[in-house]
Design an enzyme around this catalytic site. Structure first.
Site, PDB file in Angstrom:
ATOM      1  N   TYR A  20      50.021  41.692  15.493  1.00 53.63           N
ATOM      2  CA  TYR A  20      48.613  41.324  15.592  1.00 53.63           C
ATOM      3  C   TYR A  20      48.402  40.246  16.647  1.00 53.63           C
ATOM      4  CZ  TYR A  20      50.186  37.884  12.031  1.00 53.63           C
ATOM      5  OH  TYR A  20      50.869  36.928  11.323  1.00 53.63           O
ATOM      6  N   HIS A  43      44.385  37.836   3.089  1.00 55.23           N
ATOM      7  CA  HIS A  43      44.128  36.537   3.718  1.00 55.23           C
ATOM      8  C   HIS A  43      42.979  36.678   4.721  1.00 55.23           C
ATOM      9  CE1 HIS A  43      48.704  35.536   3.118  1.00 55.23           C
ATOM     10  NE2 HIS A  43      48.049  35.693   1.972  1.00 55.23           N
TER      11      HIS A  43
END
Length: 469
Positions: free
Chosen positions: A133, A70
């Site tokens: 993240y 992605h």
């Protein structure tokens, strides 16, 4: 098991902007500790100061869990809290590196910075893996995303565990091959003040570039309280502020003073807030009027500001505001000549009509043509010059306004002796309205911008070319 005792260090990759960080992990029989993200230390090693706004964690039960490729329009700082992953990154940005692949393993002692538009995916190599993240934008349905099939033959990622044997979502399996991927576009540039002289020159400089947008006041009113919400600003990488109130004499009146402060200070403050909040580079055009002109040498970028009149005061205030934006260029110029009404055209017209003008001969500077300012702005952005202030004017020997007028007469085929030099006080002695004080010395030192590799155009040669064109 993560390796203990590493030094914080950087490992470059084959994808521009994708950078691996080796992280110090301190541990013993009780467990371990690490500074997972440390702004001061990591930016000192070259990590972009990307301004994260969200922290996400993905927990994976079993080894072999595989997440799709992605690419999003924001930056990521990817690390592992527990377990171990095989990571694969594919550049899905517009440009020459589109399709480049990088793979590596991450554990708690290794992290990676993933720039906007680089496709991100991973496969867990241990059970109970926690993948974390930081991102510097919030998800939006209006943002541009790209996805790549995990099994794409062109990328040819060597997954440690065959894809036929792992847990993958049907959605990830349905993503397109590389040949059918829509690349993530570059962040856009917005030029404000596109209807003015410099705005016109910037239109010519960036002609044909689909990532550059141009806005007049009708398109974007910086006095509007909703300006900060008027666009998806995270899609922009640069704002060039070519708008300003420049009527220096009218600025000395009550109405002019209000207009000058509204445009040159309040409007600039709005732009600075937008730029700082969204990680945008702000390019702001300043003026020699921020100085009083009393020095007997060219003005450098670090000389103290000391404006004489209202216009200069508003430009100095705008400079101070822009200087607070982390990514900024203040481009300081003087004696600007562009399309439309200007000093050179006026002198050429007077020469043709047989008028013998009186022109100021106690102000010294260099002409600067808007096409050269536009060229210099683009240069600073293209070479990623260090942020800060840069003087940008024509080069060559300084001259007075009277010197320039005589040269215009000469180049136009008229007698330059028809121009009479007078002092500033003499010239304005019969003025009907207020007159702004002018700096006597408007010569700016060009050393700093020349050090970036930019060669300013010679002012005398540009004048000749301008009149011939």
């Amino acid at each position: 098991m993560a390796e203990f005792g590493k030094q914080l260090s950087v490992v470059e990759t084959t994808i521009p902007g994708l950078v691996v960080f080796e992280l110090p992990v301190h541990g013993d029989s009780r467990g371990w500790f690490k500074e997972n993200w440390q702004r001061e230390k990591m930016t000192a090693l070259g990590l972009p100061d990307f301004g994260p706004v969200q922290n996400n964690i993905s927990f994976n039960d079993a080894a072999g869990t595989t997440r799709g490729i992605h690419a999003e329009p924001w930056d990521k700082w990817v690390s592992v809290a527990t377990g171990r992953i095989f990571g694969a990154w594919v550049d899905l940005r517009e440009g020459p590196s589109f399709g480049a692949v990088f793979t590596t393993e991450l554990d708690p002692s290794r992290a990676i910075f993933v720039p906007r538009g680089v496709g991100n995916s991973y496969q867990t190599l241990a059970p109970d893996t926690a993948y974390t993240y930081l991102v510097n934008d919030h998800w939006s349905p209006d943002a541009a995303y790209s996805f790549l099939n995990l099994a794409d033959e062109t990328a040819a990622i060597a997954w440690p565990i065959p894809l036929a044997d792992v847990e993958i979502s049907p959605k990830d399996l349905a993503h397109p091959r590389l040949a059918d991927v829509t690349p993530i576009p570059r962040r856009k540039t917005l030029v404000i003040g596109a209807g003015g002289q410099l705005g016109s020159a910037l239109r010519a400089e960036y002609d044909g570039d689909p990532t550059v947008e141009f806005a007049t006041r009708a398109d974007l009113d910086l006095t509007d309280q909703d300006a900060a919400a008027s666009r998806r600003w995270r899609d922009y990488g640069t704002i060039v502020n070519a708008a300003a109130y420049t009527a220096v004499d009218t600025a000395e009146t009550a109405d002019g003073r209000r207009a000058a402060w509204a445009s040159n200070v309040s409007g600039v403050a709005t732009l600075a807030g937008i730029a700082a909040a969204n990680g945008i580079t702000l390019v702001h055009v300043s003026s020699d009027y921020v100085f009083d002109g009393s020095l007997d040498r060219p003005y450098r970028e670090d000389d103290a500001l000391c404006p004489l009149g209202v216009y200069g005061q508003t430009k100095a205030a705008g400079d101070a505001i822009v200087a607070t934006v982390p990514r900024h260029y203040i481009v300081r110029t003087s004696w600007v000549i562009g399309e439309g009404k200007n000093f050179v055209r006026t002198m050429a017209s007077l020469a043709e009509r047989g008028v013998d003008p009186r022109v100021v001969d106690d102000q010294t500077g260099r002409l600067t043509f808007t096409e050269d300012i536009a060229r210099g702005i683009r240069h600073l952005l293209d070479v990623d010059a260090p942020y800060g202030t840069y003087n940008l004017t024509g080069a060559g020997e300084p001259a007075t306004w009277a010197d320039i007028a005589r040269r215009v007469y000469e180049l136009s085929g008229h007698d330059p002796e028809r121009v009479t030099g007078v002092s500033t006080d003499e010239y304005f002695s019969g003025a009907a309205g207020p007159v702004a004080p002018r700096p006597a010395n408007s010569v700016l030192d060009l050393g700093r911008i020349e050090d970036t590799g930019f060669v300013p155009a010679d002012a005398a040669a540009s004048l000749e070319s301008y009149l011939q064109g």
